[in-house]
Design an enzyme around this catalytic site. Structure first.
Site, PDB file in Angstrom:
ATOM      1  N   GLU A 135       4.133-109.793 -17.353  1.00 59.41           N
ATOM      2  CA  GLU A 135       3.183-109.798 -16.246  1.00 59.41           C
ATOM      3  C   GLU A 135       2.128-108.706 -16.418  1.00 59.41           C
ATOM      4  OE1 GLU A 135       7.290-110.844 -14.456  1.00 59.41           O
ATOM      5  OE2 GLU A 135       6.466-109.744 -16.169  1.00 59.41           O
ATOM      6  N   ALA A 163      32.897-121.530 -50.365  1.00 54.04           N
ATOM      7  CA  ALA A 163      32.997-120.722 -51.589  1.00 54.04           C
ATOM      8  C   ALA A 163      34.017-121.374 -52.521  1.00 54.04           C
ATOM      9  CB  ALA A 163      33.422-119.287 -51.267  1.00 54.04           C
ATOM     10  N   TRP A 182      24.656-119.411 -55.079  1.00 53.72           N
ATOM     11  CA  TRP A 182      24.241-119.788 -53.727  1.00 53.72           C
ATOM     12  C   TRP A 182      24.553-121.252 -53.543  1.00 53.72           C
ATOM     13  CZ3 TRP A 182      23.226-115.901 -50.640  1.00 53.72           C
ATOM     14  CH2 TRP A 182      22.693-114.716 -51.151  1.00 53.72           C
ATOM     15  N   ASP A 199      31.926-109.147 -51.170  1.00 57.79           N
ATOM     16  CA  ASP A 199      30.558-109.488 -51.543  1.00 57.79           C
ATOM     17  C   ASP A 199      29.621-108.289 -51.577  1.00 57.79           C
ATOM     18  OD1 ASP A 199      31.480-112.085 -51.554  1.00 57.79           O
ATOM     19  OD2 ASP A 199      30.697-112.564 -49.558  1.00 57.79           O
ATOM     20  N   ARG A 258      15.668-109.794 -44.512  1.00 55.10           N
ATOM     21  CA  ARG A 258      14.746-109.532 -45.620  1.00 55.10           C
ATOM     22  C   ARG A 258      13.813-110.706 -45.908  1.00 55.10           C
ATOM     23  NH1 ARG A 258      19.644-108.711 -47.283  1.00 55.10           N
ATOM     24  NH2 ARG A 258      19.609-110.419 -48.792  1.00 55.10           N
TER      25      ARG A 258
END
Length: 365
Positions: free
Chosen positions: A47, A160, A168, A198, A205
């Protein structure tokens, strides 16, 4: 109101822990003379930004209508009350999507406007505004963040390989889209298993962001290494443990982490208590990127509200699933006991499929 909602939508990545709000000021003849959206924490609300925008263009706002996607606040917090600013400016009418669930506001803003002689209408854009701020509503009403669990998998649900390899499965466009979900969250959550296996950064990013959400690590035995890459990003790291080890905790806290001990009866981190604590820390949306064990625990305890699942056009066969033992009591014996979901959206992101699915009934609060 649609313009106001688009302004609110654009503010989502900036405003946490505040709600994303947009405001449009219109003359009696229908001319838009000022627009604004809530700024970063501590900055002006929508506002005030719209009033400033109108003033910067030389427009008088007395007698105008303000369309705003959430009830104007009525209390002093990090900023002054927006309802007071609208009254002082001479706004004649306020059209708001819905009431603010914050108990400090919750109708008081509308009452203050009406007491000043301002006409107030409520309702247009209500569902869209609530959806934009579902985490804020969850924190205010349920006293817990909105929990969104993200998974990247093959078409047959493998996250996985059996040796742990997962980079990937999905494409870079899907990974960038996942970073956008990270960026809008109030905090991200992972487990120490992911940190150890990992060693990820788990920051934003791949998309531009004005802020890095805090990272939450579920680490029952305080196994997080001091040289873990999660400490590389400039953001708070909150570690939740089940066993208090003063020496380990001191070392992690000297490294910039905040360690909280919240054990349950089984000697693990009390996940429900963790969520309540995150609400106290003003986390609206919690974005989960964890391994199959922690995913399974969150689902089993009924804590997940929504899933964001990326499916790659690949069949892998054997490997790790999205969640281990997600049902209390082990494998189901009746399909009627399956966790019911509602598809919110299905969209191609590059070559991959993104499914947003909500646990049925979770948004009723």
């Amino acid at each position: 109101m649609q313009l106001a909602l688009s302004l609110a939508r654009a503010a989502q990545w900036v405003v946490p822990p505040n709600p994303a709000v947009g405001c449009v000021i219109v003359t009696p003849s229908g001319e838009v003379i000022g627009v604004g959206q809530t700024q970063r924490t501590g900055g002006p609300h929508a506002e005030v930004m719209a009033l400033r925008d109108a003033a910067s263009k030389g427009h008088a706002v007395r007698g105008a209508t303000a369309y705003v996607t959430l009830e104007p606040c009525s209390h002093y917090g990090r900023t002054g009350p927006c309802s007071d600013a609208l009254i002082a400016a001479g706004i004649a009418k306020v059209v708001a999507s819905l009431a603010d669930p914050n108990p400090l506001v919750a109708g008081h803003g509308f009452a203050k406007l009406r007491a000043a002689g301002i006409d107030v209408a409520i309702g247009p854009g209500a569902s869209e505004s609530r959806e934009l701020n579902i985490g804020f509503f969850s924190r205010m009403i349920r006293k817990s963040p909105w929990i969104r669990l993200k998974v990247a998998a093959s078409l047959d649900g493998i996250t996985a390989l059996e040796n742990g390899t997962s980079q990937w499965i999905t494409s870079r466009p899907a990974r960038a889209d996942g970073h956008a979900w990270r960026a809008r969250s109030g905090a991200m959550l992972t487990g120490v298993g992911t940190v150890l296996e990992d060693n990820p950064r788990l920051d934003v990013r791949l998309v531009d962001t004005p802020r890095q959400p805090p990272l939450v690590v579920v680490d029952s035995q305080l196994q997080t290494p001091l040289d873990a890459r999660i400490f590389e990003a400039e953001r708070p790291v909150w570690i939740y443990a089940a066993a208090r080890d003063d020496a380990k905790a001191a070392a992690l806290e000297a490294h910039g982490a905040t360690v909280t001990c919240l054990p349950n009866a089984q000697g693990k981190v009390d996940l429900a208590a963790l969520l309540k604590d995150l609400a106290v820390r003003e986390v609206n949306e919690l974005h989960v990127e964890a391994g199959h064990k922690l995913n399974g625990s969150l689902i089993r305890e009924g804590l997940v509200d929504e899933f964001v699942i990326y499916l790659a056009p690949k069949f892998i066969g054997s490997g790790l699933s999205m969640a281990s033992h997600p049902h209390a009591g082990g494998p189901l014996t009746a399909l009627t006991d399956a966790l019911p979901l509602e598809f919110r959206s299905v969209e191609l992101i590059g070559p991959d499929l993104r499914i947003v699915a909500r646990v049925t009934g979770k948004d009723v609060f």
